[in-house]
Scaffold this active site. Structure first.
Site, PDB file in Angstrom:
ATOM      1  N   ASP A  85      44.037  41.993  37.506  1.00  0.00           N
ATOM      2  CA  ASP A  85      45.178  41.138  38.122  1.00  0.00           C
ATOM      3  C   ASP A  85      45.187  41.442  39.744  1.00  0.00           C
ATOM      4  OD1 ASP A  85      45.916  40.985  35.454  1.00  0.00           O
ATOM      5  OD2 ASP A  85      48.072  41.644  35.707  1.00  0.00           O
ATOM      6  N   HIS A 142      38.777  46.633  34.604  1.00  0.00           N
ATOM      7  CA  HIS A 142      38.220  46.356  33.408  1.00  0.00           C
ATOM      8  C   HIS A 142      36.928  45.863  33.521  1.00  0.00           C
ATOM      9  CE1 HIS A 142      41.934  47.174  30.668  1.00  0.00           C
ATOM     10  NE2 HIS A 142      42.364  47.133  32.279  1.00  0.00           N
ATOM     11  N   SER A 245      44.116  47.994  46.064  1.00  0.00           N
ATOM     12  CA  SER A 245      42.967  47.659  46.998  1.00  0.00           C
ATOM     13  C   SER A 245      42.401  46.682  46.694  1.00  0.00           C
ATOM     14  CB  SER A 245      41.958  48.852  47.155  1.00  0.00           C
ATOM     15  OG  SER A 245      41.195  48.671  48.140  1.00  0.00           O
TER      16      SER A 245
END
Length: 280
Positions: A85, A142, A245
């Site tokens: 995200d 992921h 980050s």
């Protein structure tokens, strides 16, 4: 003077990171108040969390790396899916070992990869995507496609902020900050995920190793996994940031054709279509 300003003058960023990391992992009676304040300030959407109860998290790190509820991020039918995200910082082609950072700034692929020119050469004229995770975002990373882990390289560095304003102002930002380079072999050839640290990133972790940093020895460290059978499927968790980050991905030439809906600064969600293998 507020502490957020004062620390810039009194504490080196590494010391500030260490203090923040200890607080974030320790928990204590102030932890629920800090979590509630953080969630309000950054507009964290707890409705999509596996555990939406802010008061139940024993430490800030447990809250920050919270899991999502089942089905919150369906995986697109695409060869490559978005691994996080956040927002798109930049993406596109790698030109003669140079990656575009922001207007007026490029940096070397070899520098990003800790000076490994042989590894960098595999991505010459290939493709990159730089994805920024803000404090409000889900902070697990992921797999964009299936991959067999080959190597992991820890590269020490600075701890600049990685927000869009800093990316526009600090030359070579992502090749200067502390980072963890994860090298995979996938169904379409080799690819790299680089986890880039930043101010107050207490640590970065991978599912096969656990916390990579600290320790912060100031030396490049490398782990070889060629003889291990560490295979992660598309969409599987591969790592996480303990405070947020940036992720930089590298693919060889001719491997990925990016989603035509992708634009710089566009918001993204883990699992959405990132791209496809170009038609033969």
């Amino acid at each position: 003077m507020r502490f957020s300003v004062l620390h810039q003058y009194l504490l080196p960023k590494q010391a500030l990171t260490a203090l923040a990391g200890r607080f974030a992992s320790a928990g204590g009676r102030f932890t629920p108040h800090v979590i509630r304040w953080f969630a309000r300030k950054y507009g964290v959407n707890m409705e999509e969390a596996h555990n939406p109860d802010l008061a139940s998290y024993p430490s800030f790190n447990e809250f920050f790396t919270r899991a999502l509820r089942e089905g919150a991020r369906p995986l697109a039918d695409a060869d490559f899916i978005c691994p996080v995200d956040g927002a798109i910082s930049q993406f596109g082609g790698i030109e003669h070992d140079q990656i575009f950072q922001a207007k007026g700034h490029r940096y070397s692929t070899a520098a990003l990869l800790g000076g490994d020119s042989a590894l960098a050469a595999q991505f010459d004229h290939g493709s990159f995507a730089t994805l920024y995770l803000s404090p409000r975002d889900y902070h697990r990373i992921h797999m964009p496609c299936d991959g067999k882990l080959l190597r992991m390289i820890y590269v020490p560095g600075a701890l600049f902020s990685v927000n869009p304003a800093t990316a526009r102002g600090v030359p070579g930002l992502f090749a200067r900050n502390e980072r963890v380079v994860c090298v995979f072999d996938g169904p379409h050839g080799p690819f790299v995920l680089v986890l880039v640290g930043a101010t107050i990133v207490g640590s970065m972790a991978t599912v096969w190793h656990g916390v990579v940093n600290p320790p912060r020895s100031g030396q490049v460290r490398e782990w070889q996994y060629h003889d291990k059978d560490i295979v992660l499927k598309k969409g599987a968790e591969m790592g996480r940031f303990l405070l947020g980050s940036t992720v930089v991905m590298l693919y060889p030439k001719g491997v990925i054709e990016f989603n035509p809906e992708w634009l710089a600064e566009r918001a993204i969600r883990m699992g959405e279509a990132m791209g496809h293998k170009p038609a033969a």
